[in-house]
Design a protein around this motif. Structure first.
Motif, mmCIF file in Angstrom:
data_model
loop_
_atom_site.group_PDB
_atom_site.id
_atom_site.type_symbol
_atom_site.label_atom_id
_atom_site.label_comp_id
_atom_site.label_asym_id
_atom_site.label_seq_id
_atom_site.Cartn_x
_atom_site.Cartn_y
_atom_site.Cartn_z
ATOM 1 N N GLU A 120 -5.696 -3.041 -2.446
ATOM 2 C CA GLU A 120 -6.904 -2.761 -3.228
ATOM 3 C C GLU A 120 -6.770 -1.377 -3.850
ATOM 4 N N ARG A 141 -8.712 3.319 2.522
ATOM 5 C CA ARG A 141 -8.757 2.559 3.779
ATOM 6 C C ARG A 141 -7.827 3.196 4.810
ATOM 7 N N GLU A 142 -8.304 3.220 6.061
ATOM 8 C CA GLU A 142 -7.503 3.822 7.129
ATOM 9 C C GLU A 142 -6.472 2.830 7.670
ATOM 10 N N TRP A 143 -5.275 3.339 7.905
ATOM 11 C CA TRP A 143 -4.199 2.525 8.474
ATOM 12 C C TRP A 143 -3.606 3.247 9.683
ATOM 13 N N LEU A 145 -4.665 7.376 5.105
ATOM 14 C CA LEU A 145 -5.468 6.670 4.101
ATOM 15 C C LEU A 145 -4.573 6.048 3.039
ATOM 16 N N ASP A 146 -4.931 4.819 2.644
ATOM 17 C CA ASP A 146 -4.178 4.206 1.547
ATOM 18 C C ASP A 146 -4.827 4.548 0.205
ATOM 19 N N GLY A 206 -8.599 2.164 -5.142
ATOM 20 C CA GLY A 206 -9.756 3.049 -5.159
ATOM 21 C C GLY A 206 -9.799 3.741 -6.501
ATOM 22 N N PRO A 261 0.810 -1.226 0.000
ATOM 23 C CA PRO A 261 0.000 0.000 0.000
ATOM 24 C C PRO A 261 0.843 1.276 0.000
ATOM 25 N N ALA A 319 -6.847 3.093 -1.564
ATOM 26 C CA ALA A 319 -8.261 2.737 -1.705
ATOM 27 C C ALA A 319 -9.133 3.516 -0.718
#
Lengths: 178, 36
Positions: A114, B15-17, B10-11, A116, A38, B13
């Protein structure tokens, strides 16, 4: 780094990239370079870039100084870091892998990232132009090294190192099609 | 020596990390200039 991802996982180390770019820009980068890890956004540098002392005061946007920082699993200790002079001054992966293996950790896993919405920024290099971009950078570094070789031996050495880094980037791009 | 702090990022996508929570493996953080 992408090519060595599994070796890092085998050494118990997960990879994360961090920059000031937005998630959509990172999605574009992950997609084009097929990164297996990521990329995290730190747009105001307050999350990690600033606290780690990696905000570049010489840049108008204070973007991150390119660096590689290894943290032990307890998340409290920075075990090791390499701070680059610029984006082409990256530590060779085998050296970094040796540092990772020094931690003697059990193997780790990391799911594929993934994607976005893909929203590249205005300066993004399109996939088809990326090899030409790198060859241009390689040519310029070679030319500058030759032009200024009489000034200082370190100029020639810097030029050689830069050319070698561009060759590594180009080699990594060739593996994208594997 | 710096730590990973409690930052939530945030990545790609959205998504929180919070990297500090990833305690079962070491973390290699690669900062880069971006502008992609």
């Amino acid at each position: 780094m992408a090519q060595h991802h599994q070796a890092f996982l085998d050494a118990g180390v997960r990879l994360f990239g961090v920059s000031v770019d937005r998630p959509g820009q990172h999605a574009a980068m992950v997609d084009v370079l097929r990164l297996p890890f990521p990329l995290l956004s730190d747009p105001d540098r307050s999350g990690l870039i600033g606290p780690l002392g990696l905000s570049n005061p010489d840049d108008p946007r204070e973007i991150a100084i390119p660096a590689t920082v290894l943290f032990t699993p307890d998340r409290q200790v920075e075990a090791w870091r390499w701070t680059s002079r610029d984006y082409a001054d990256r530590i060779p992966e085998p050296v970094l892998l040796d540092r990772a293996r020094d931690q003697a950790l059990p193997p780790a896993t990391q799911p594929a990232p993934e994607l976005g919405p893909i929203e590249p920024g205005p300066k993004a290099v399109s996939p088809e132009w990326l090899p030409h971009y790198l060859r241009g950078a390689r040519f310029a570094a070679l030319a500058m090294g030759l032009r200024h070789r009489h000034l200082d031996e370190s100029v020639k050495e810097d030029s050689k190192a830069y050319v070698a880094e561009m060759d590594r980037f180009l080699e990594a791009l060739r593996h994208l099609d594997d | 020596m710096a730590g990973l702090h409690d930052a939530i990022l945030l990545d790609q996508a959205g998504r929180e990390w919070r990297l500090r929570d990833q305690r079962d493996a070491a973390t290699l953080l690669i900062t880069f200039r971006g502008d992609w």
